[in-house]
Scaffold this motif. Sequence first.
Motif: not given
Lengths: 331, 277
Positions: B189-204
């Motif tokens: 779960l944490a790995d999935f969430v981390k990858r989502l966060e990477q997208y969000a970080t890039e977008w930010r």
Amino acid sequence: MSDSIYIEHAIQNHPRVLDLTTRYPNARRIFCERYNEVFNPAAQNFRLQKNNPALILAQKQSGFVLPVPEGYGVGGEHNFYFSHMLNCVYDCRYCFLQGMYRSANYVLFVNYEDFECEIDKTIGAAGDAECWFFSGYDCDSLALEGLSGFVTHFLKFFAERPRAYLELRTKSTQINSLRSHEALSNVVVAYSFTPQAISSALEHKVPSVEKRIAVLQELQQLGWPVALRFDPLIYCENYQFYYKELFAQVFAVLDSQKIHSVSLGPFRLPKSFYNNISRLYPDEALFAGPLALNKGMVSYPEEFEQEMLTFCEKEILEHVPAEIFFPCVAV
Amino acid sequence: MSLYFVTALKAEAAALIDHYRLKARTPKGLFPVYESNTEAHACALVVSGIGKPAAAAATAYLHSLMGEPRDAVWVNVGIAGHHTREVGELVIANKVTDAATQRSWYPPQVLKHTLSTEALITVDRPETDYPKPVMYDMEAAGFYSIASKCSSMEFVQSCKIISDNQQSPADDINRDYVKRLLENNINILADFVKRLEQYATEWRRINAMPEAYDHFVQQWHFTVTQQNILKTQLRRWQVLLPDQVCDISAYKSCRNASEVLSSLGDMLDKRPVKFGM
């Protein structure tokens, strides 16, 4: 291929849907009532979705054949467009689709026969006049042929309707469907070009200019009417050099006498589309250049635009006769 | 980066609290909230209680409590029942339907991953017959009704762990069992969430305000429209002059915001567009 396929409930047993889901058994299938439940919600990010677009299989309900926007034709009296797909496999930064749609998912309307029925009605209503049907307005006509079978299907249809003309507009080099069919004089294959340096920067995932020219040459040799679309014209430092080089490259290979038409179009976006796209790509050089708002459209300042159009028109007319040249400039 | 979890039960939250090292927020508010806040990464979790209205209220509460962050990652984590899926499997919801209203949400699957995905129906009463081949829970639709307004849909996901099926009925579920299900899946779960966060970080990162912006608005008064133009011009600067810092002192002779914008615009219009040639 997309790893997710959304399917409208009502068409889950449609032969094209069954064919596609059989061919892509590992794609996750997600059912919906209408495609716009997936495609239209506001809080979606086109740029993020472009990383992994899903395929949406849908049934078009209305608006099968529509009049083209002003300035879009190539000499025909009655001009229409129809869209079996929404969105494109390519990722061209100037493309209006990014500003028009909220989702980057590909919508494929599988009820081709309903399009045909409406095209027939349109031909009938035009009497003896020629009708033009443009297919590459909301998508690339050829790029997802392996998946859609669109060209293969519609070539048979237009082969039996010689008074109706079809334009396939594309940047794709996947031409097997055209190679395996006898050339039709009423089906024009139109390729869009910008100079390679601009293409490399702005037309992501698009085959190189060189490959597209090679394919055009092959199609011309096979007898297909081919056309050139220098649309949109993109401004950059030394654009004269790049466009001159592109025209020389294209016309050195193609038989100018057998080119159906050449059109030229400036870069223009409705203000709302421009606002959406520039929000998605604030880091994009295309939108950092000089742009102006004029009558609700964002474009290059008039003097820039006119200078580019004049230059390119002059260059093009050194290679082809004026009768086949169509500057697509809406007033 | 901002990451927010919504769970129904404390037992569902335990593994997340542990993994993300969250601390209980005090004083207690409407719902129990756990958080960890560093300058670079804000993470919080709210325990909503069972049911759709509670999940919606808790999501709205957390959003408000955290200062209505934009482009945050929102994840609903919990247990779900399924006719045949194996107990303990982590499944990402690819469609969330409110059984009562038949309204559906389709979380975009922008991440390429190998986790299972499945439709999820949120019911008002526990579903033990599993009439359709989908997951059943009691909160996700409530979560989506609010979270889909808080962030871009790509960043709003629902991750469910199968807790019951026809062979293992829901009657056997207890707190320790739920905790174990979550603990067993926390790394995936944490790995999935981390990858989502990477997208969000890039977008930010792409949308970050240019550094010079604050200096300009402190020096001159910009109307809201002018602030938007200023942002556009400073972003043009970043693209056209990536190696040159925008020095506010170059505009000290400008008497007002209008003159600043004119000066900036005129200068940038003259810069060549090169497309990396």
